[in-house]
Motif scaffolding. Structure first.
Motif, short mmCIF file in Angstrom:
data_model
loop_
_atom_site.label_atom_id
_atom_site.label_comp_id
_atom_site.label_asym_id
_atom_site.label_seq_id
_atom_site.Cartn_x
_atom_site.Cartn_y
_atom_site.Cartn_z
N ILE A 165 22.79 -12.33 -20.41
CA ILE A 165 23.80 -12.79 -19.18
C ILE A 165 24.44 -11.26 -18.77
N THR A 166 24.23 -10.73 -17.33
CA THR A 166 24.53 -9.46 -17.18
C THR A 166 25.63 -9.36 -16.00
N PRO A 167 26.29 -7.96 -15.93
CA PRO A 167 26.95 -7.94 -14.82
C PRO A 167 26.60 -7.24 -13.51
N TRP A 168 27.35 -6.73 -12.65
CA TRP A 168 26.59 -6.13 -11.34
C TRP A 168 26.94 -4.91 -11.38
N ASN A 169 27.45 -4.11 -12.12
CA ASN A 169 27.87 -2.55 -11.92
C ASN A 169 26.60 -1.68 -12.30
N LEU A 191 16.64 -13.99 -18.43
CA LEU A 191 17.88 -13.13 -17.66
C LEU A 191 18.64 -13.75 -16.71
N LYS A 192 19.98 -13.76 -16.72
CA LYS A 192 20.63 -14.32 -15.70
C LYS A 192 21.52 -13.14 -15.39
N PRO A 193 21.24 -12.58 -14.32
CA PRO A 193 22.05 -11.31 -13.47
C PRO A 193 23.18 -11.86 -12.92
N SER A 194 24.12 -11.09 -12.25
CA SER A 194 25.11 -11.45 -11.76
C SER A 194 24.67 -11.92 -10.20
N GLU A 195 25.50 -12.91 -9.93
CA GLU A 195 25.37 -13.27 -8.59
C GLU A 195 25.78 -12.29 -7.49
N LEU A 196 26.56 -11.32 -7.90
CA LEU A 196 26.87 -10.15 -6.84
C LEU A 196 25.64 -9.12 -6.77
N GLY A 245 29.82 -8.38 -19.65
CA GLY A 245 30.77 -8.79 -18.60
C GLY A 245 32.12 -8.72 -19.10
N SER A 246 32.83 -9.65 -18.23
CA SER A 246 34.47 -9.32 -18.45
C SER A 246 34.96 -10.02 -20.07
N THR A 247 36.01 -9.65 -20.39
CA THR A 247 36.50 -10.15 -21.61
C THR A 247 36.69 -11.56 -21.41
N LYS A 248 37.20 -12.18 -20.41
CA LYS A 248 37.51 -13.64 -19.99
C LYS A 248 36.15 -14.25 -20.32
N THR A 249 35.01 -13.86 -19.64
CA THR A 249 33.89 -14.83 -19.65
C THR A 249 33.52 -14.94 -20.99
N GLY A 250 33.40 -13.48 -21.52
CA GLY A 250 32.97 -13.48 -22.96
C GLY A 250 33.56 -14.32 -23.92
N GLU A 267 29.34 -7.44 -24.96
CA GLU A 267 29.83 -5.95 -24.64
C GLU A 267 30.98 -6.49 -23.36
N LEU A 268 32.13 -5.92 -23.60
CA LEU A 268 33.09 -6.64 -22.64
C LEU A 268 33.76 -5.44 -22.02
N GLY A 269 34.95 -5.74 -21.69
CA GLY A 269 35.74 -4.76 -20.69
C GLY A 269 36.23 -3.53 -21.68
N ILE A 300 32.99 0.91 -14.15
CA ILE A 300 31.97 1.44 -15.34
C ILE A 300 32.96 0.64 -16.58
N CYS A 301 32.36 -0.06 -17.34
CA CYS A 301 33.31 -0.79 -18.61
C CYS A 301 33.86 0.44 -19.47
N ALA A 302 33.07 1.59 -19.39
CA ALA A 302 33.66 2.48 -20.31
C ALA A 302 34.35 3.64 -19.59
N GLU A 399 45.55 -2.99 -17.81
CA GLU A 399 44.43 -3.51 -17.43
C GLU A 399 43.38 -3.03 -16.84
N GLU A 400 42.17 -3.67 -16.89
CA GLU A 400 41.14 -2.83 -16.64
C GLU A 400 41.01 -3.19 -15.05
N VAL A 401 40.75 -2.07 -14.22
CA VAL A 401 40.83 -2.35 -12.69
C VAL A 401 39.61 -2.52 -12.24
N PRO A 465 23.80 4.34 -30.13
CA PRO A 465 24.51 2.79 -30.21
C PRO A 465 25.54 2.83 -29.30
N TRP A 466 25.66 1.72 -28.37
CA TRP A 466 26.58 1.37 -27.46
C TRP A 466 27.36 0.08 -27.81
N GLY A 467 28.74 -0.03 -27.71
CA GLY A 467 29.45 -1.24 -28.02
C GLY A 467 30.86 -0.97 -28.25
P1 NAD Z 1 31.93 -11.39 -15.24
O1 NAD Z 1 32.23 -11.95 -16.68
O2 NAD Z 1 32.53 -12.08 -14.07
O3 NAD Z 1 30.19 -12.00 -15.04
C1 NAD Z 1 29.37 -11.29 -16.00
C2 NAD Z 1 28.00 -12.42 -15.94
O4 NAD Z 1 28.68 -13.44 -16.64
C3 NAD Z 1 27.47 -12.65 -14.62
O5 NAD Z 1 26.01 -12.72 -14.66
C4 NAD Z 1 28.10 -13.92 -14.21
O6 NAD Z 1 27.55 -14.70 -13.40
C5 NAD Z 1 28.32 -14.36 -15.59
N1 NAD Z 1 29.17 -15.70 -15.89
C6 NAD Z 1 30.30 -15.90 -15.32
N2 NAD Z 1 30.99 -16.91 -15.54
C7 NAD Z 1 30.24 -17.58 -16.69
C8 NAD Z 1 30.44 -18.45 -17.47
N3 NAD Z 1 31.46 -19.38 -17.43
N4 NAD Z 1 29.42 -18.70 -18.31
C9 NAD Z 1 28.41 -17.97 -18.37
N5 NAD Z 1 28.11 -16.97 -17.82
C10 NAD Z 1 29.23 -16.67 -16.76
O7 NAD Z 1 31.77 -9.76 -15.23
P2 NAD Z 1 31.40 -8.88 -13.96
O8 NAD Z 1 32.49 -9.14 -12.87
O9 NAD Z 1 30.12 -9.12 -13.41
O10 NAD Z 1 31.35 -7.40 -14.57
C11 NAD Z 1 32.42 -6.56 -14.74
C12 NAD Z 1 32.85 -6.80 -16.43
O11 NAD Z 1 31.73 -6.14 -17.16
C13 NAD Z 1 33.97 -5.79 -16.44
O12 NAD Z 1 35.13 -6.34 -17.37
C14 NAD Z 1 33.38 -4.73 -17.45
O13 NAD Z 1 34.21 -4.00 -18.11
C15 NAD Z 1 32.38 -5.54 -18.06
N6 NAD Z 1 31.17 -4.72 -18.60
C16 NAD Z 1 31.02 -4.28 -19.59
C17 NAD Z 1 30.12 -3.42 -20.21
C18 NAD Z 1 29.88 -2.83 -21.59
O14 NAD Z 1 28.83 -2.55 -21.86
N7 NAD Z 1 30.88 -3.05 -22.46
C19 NAD Z 1 28.89 -3.05 -19.31
C20 NAD Z 1 29.17 -3.36 -18.03
C21 NAD Z 1 30.27 -4.22 -17.45
#
Ligand code: NAD
Length: 510
Positions: A165-169, A191-196, A245-250, A267-269, A300-302, A399-401, A465-467
């Motif tokens: 499950i991956t983000p949009w950046n 693979l479930k990419p970001s809807e954005l 993705g975001s820490t909240k979703t993680g 891999e979070l914020g 960028i997460c980093a 906070e992460e902007v 390594p990345w994390g």
């Molecule tokens: P997000 O958490 O909103 O979404 C990430 C992915 O999770 C998307 O595919 C989304 O559709 C999916 N998702 C959302 N809610 C879900 C749920 N309830 N269950 C399962 N999947 C769900 O994050 P984002 O806005 O796409 O990306 C930005 C965030 O990603 C930032 O916080 C950034 O720091 C982080 N990020 C981290 C890294 C890293 O390597 N650490 C790299 C890139 C981005």
């Protein structure tokens, strides 16, 4: 490179879900518009998957993983899988500019960066092709034991069906960091990419179909997080979830996985610091500070989005930083030389502006940026923003902007710099700039982060390594660590003595 802005308009291909080697509409028929963040116009659509499609994809992946006792994929040699990965790398290279243009249209990153991303995508597939081949060499590695009656060997096996499950950046690059090692290991992937920003991930599916990876081994489900991501993460037949993705979703993914004791890597914020000492070359350090905060439009997460300046250089540094940042070329991201494009969406744009106004209300000084530049009438553009006089209690420091916003504070001593740098729940990256190598070593060791850059910010290689640590997640992607994410370690222990074990007295002696 041709100037993409001047060429014929690029059309976003109309794609469906990619399940079991076929393109298929989502069962509930939903679609999500693709919006160009530079123009705010709808330029296409992607399928909106739901739990019914997730079930289909997981079923296909499980069947493919087990098919023919795994001989055609999961138990095939790493060398055999490596050939497919190299073929993917070749096709990505062939279509580099077109893929880069699609990426730019979809998420707004400057075309020069998108081309760079596609080169990294191809390099990452190549790299993991090499590691897949090396995997064959290390299978059945012996383990030294303290008892001579036994021999142990180690077999590394693919974990099984994995949800990525991956983000949009970095839409295609972040997906590749997971897809390439997962395929190299022999897993079956959903693979479930970001809807954005899913467009280039669907193009990856097309490439994978062309190179002939067995049906069901690679599937793409596009859709919203709660509708598609959540049922995927929670699915009983998914053996591992790798999430960026975001820490909240993680956190919510980890909770779902915990219910069925499923492994996750997260891999979070971040809110990473860049510390600049007074012996640094100012021009060089200012450029790294800008790059660390503004490339990828600051998303960028980093990102080193907290700048710590030694007090005695702050004034000179900030003057240069503000002037240089204000001169960054911002506009049509398809135009060659553009260095700042729009942020990904309207909600992200609104969120970033709110962060800036709150920072000012809390007492930070706006040195540049802070709004859409006057020459741009449309699009989610935010000028490169520098905020000084930032205090550690302010929201903008904590906070992460996830936008082109750099918060600046000052320090007197090395100890104070480290204290301020580490005073964050996050720990993804950190950076230090100084001519004093001993000081750089001390600060690198003192930073609580998974990644430390010395005299630079952001360079990333697929070999390293990345994390993060702390709330930035756990597990490591890239390098050999990235492959281990998708392997399970099996010990094979043999009893090799001809003598009976002898723990229970033989029945004849009773
Ligand atoms: P997000 O958490 O909103 O979404 C990430 C992915 O999770 C998307 O595919 C989304 O559709 C999916 N998702 C959302 N809610 C879900 C749920 N309830 N269950 C399962 N999947 C769900 O994050 P984002 O806005 O796409 O990306 C930005 C965030 O990603 C930032 O916080 C950034 O720091 C982080 N990020 C981290 C890294 C890293 O390597 N650490 C790299 C890139 C981005």
């Amino acid at each position: 490179m041709a100037d993409a802005a001047a060429a014929a308009p690029i059309v976003v291909p109309q794609r469906q879900l990619f399940i079991d080697g076929n393109w298929r509409p989502p069962r509930k028929g939903a679609h999500i518009p693709v919006i160009n963040p530079a123009t705010e116009q709808i330029i296409g659509e992607i399928p909106g998957a739901t739990s019914e499609d997730v079930n289909d994809a997981v079923k296909a992946a499980k069947k493919a993983f087990l098919h023919n006792k795994g001989q055609h994929w999961s138990r095939a040699t790493g060398e055999a899988r490596g050939k497919y990965l190299r073929a993917i790398a070749d096709k990505v290279t062939e279509r580099k500019l077109w893929l880069a243009e699609l990426e730019t249209l979809d998420c707004g990153k400057p075309i020069d960066e998108a081309v760079w991303d596609m080169e990294d995508v191809a390099a990452c597939f190549e790299y993991y092709a090499g590691l897949a081949e090396k995997l064959d060499e290390i299978q059945y590695a012996p383990v030294e034991l303290p008892l001579q009656n036994y021999k142990s060997n180690i077999l590394k096996e693919p974990i099984g069906v994995v949800a990525l499950i991956t983000p949009w950046n970095y839409p295609l690059l972040m997906a590749t960091w997971k897809v390439a090692p997962a395929l190299a290991a022999g897993c079956a992937v959903i693979l479930k990419p970001s809807e954005l920003a899913s467009v280039t991930c669907l193009e990856l599916a097309s490439i994978i179909q062309e190179v002939g990876i067995p049906p069901g081994i690679f599937n793409v489900i596009t859709g919203f997080g709660p509708a598609a991501g959540a049922p995927l993460a929670a699915h009983e037949d998914v053996d591992k979830v790798a999430f960026t993705g975001s820490t909240k979703t993680g956190r919510s993914i980890m909770e779902m996985a915990a219910r069925i004791t499923k492994p996750v890597s997260l891999e979070l914020g971040g809110k990473s610091p860049l510390i600049v000492f007074d012996d640094a070359d100012i021009d060089t350090a200012v450029e790294w500070a800008m790059f660390g905060a503004f490339w990828t439009n600051g998303q960028i997460c980093a990102a080193t989005s907290r700048l710590l300046l030694q007090e005695n250089i702050a004034e000179k540094f900030l003057k240069k930083l503000a002037d240089w940042s204000a001169s960054i070329k911002i506009g049509n991201p398809l135009e060659k030389g553009c260095r700042l494009g729009p942020v990904v969406s309207e909600s992200q744009y609104t969120k970033i502006l709110k962060y800036i106004s709150t920072a000012q209300a809390e007492g930070a000084s706006l040195l540049c940026g802070g709004k859409r530049p006057d020459h741009l009438k449309k699009g989610y553009f935010v000028g490169a923003t520098v905020l000084s006089d930032v205090k550690p209690w302010m929201q903008i420091w904590k906070e992460e902007v996830f936008g082109p916003v750099l918060a600046v504070s000052t320090f007197k001593t090395e100890e104070e710099a480290l204290h301020l740098a580490n005073d964050s729940p996050y720990g993804l990256a950190g950076a230090v700039i100084s001519k004093d190598a001993d000081r750089c070593k001390r600060v690198s060791e003192g930073l609580q982060a998974g990644i430390v850059w010395i005299n630079c910010s952001q360079p990333t290689f697929c070999q390293t390594p990345w994390g993060g640590v702390k709330r930035s997640g756990f597990g490591r992607e890239l390098g050999e660590w990235g492959l281990e994410n998708y392997l399970s370690v099996k010990q094979l222990t043999r009893y090799i003595s001809n003598e009976p074990f002898g723990w229970y007295p033989p029945i004849s002696k009773l």
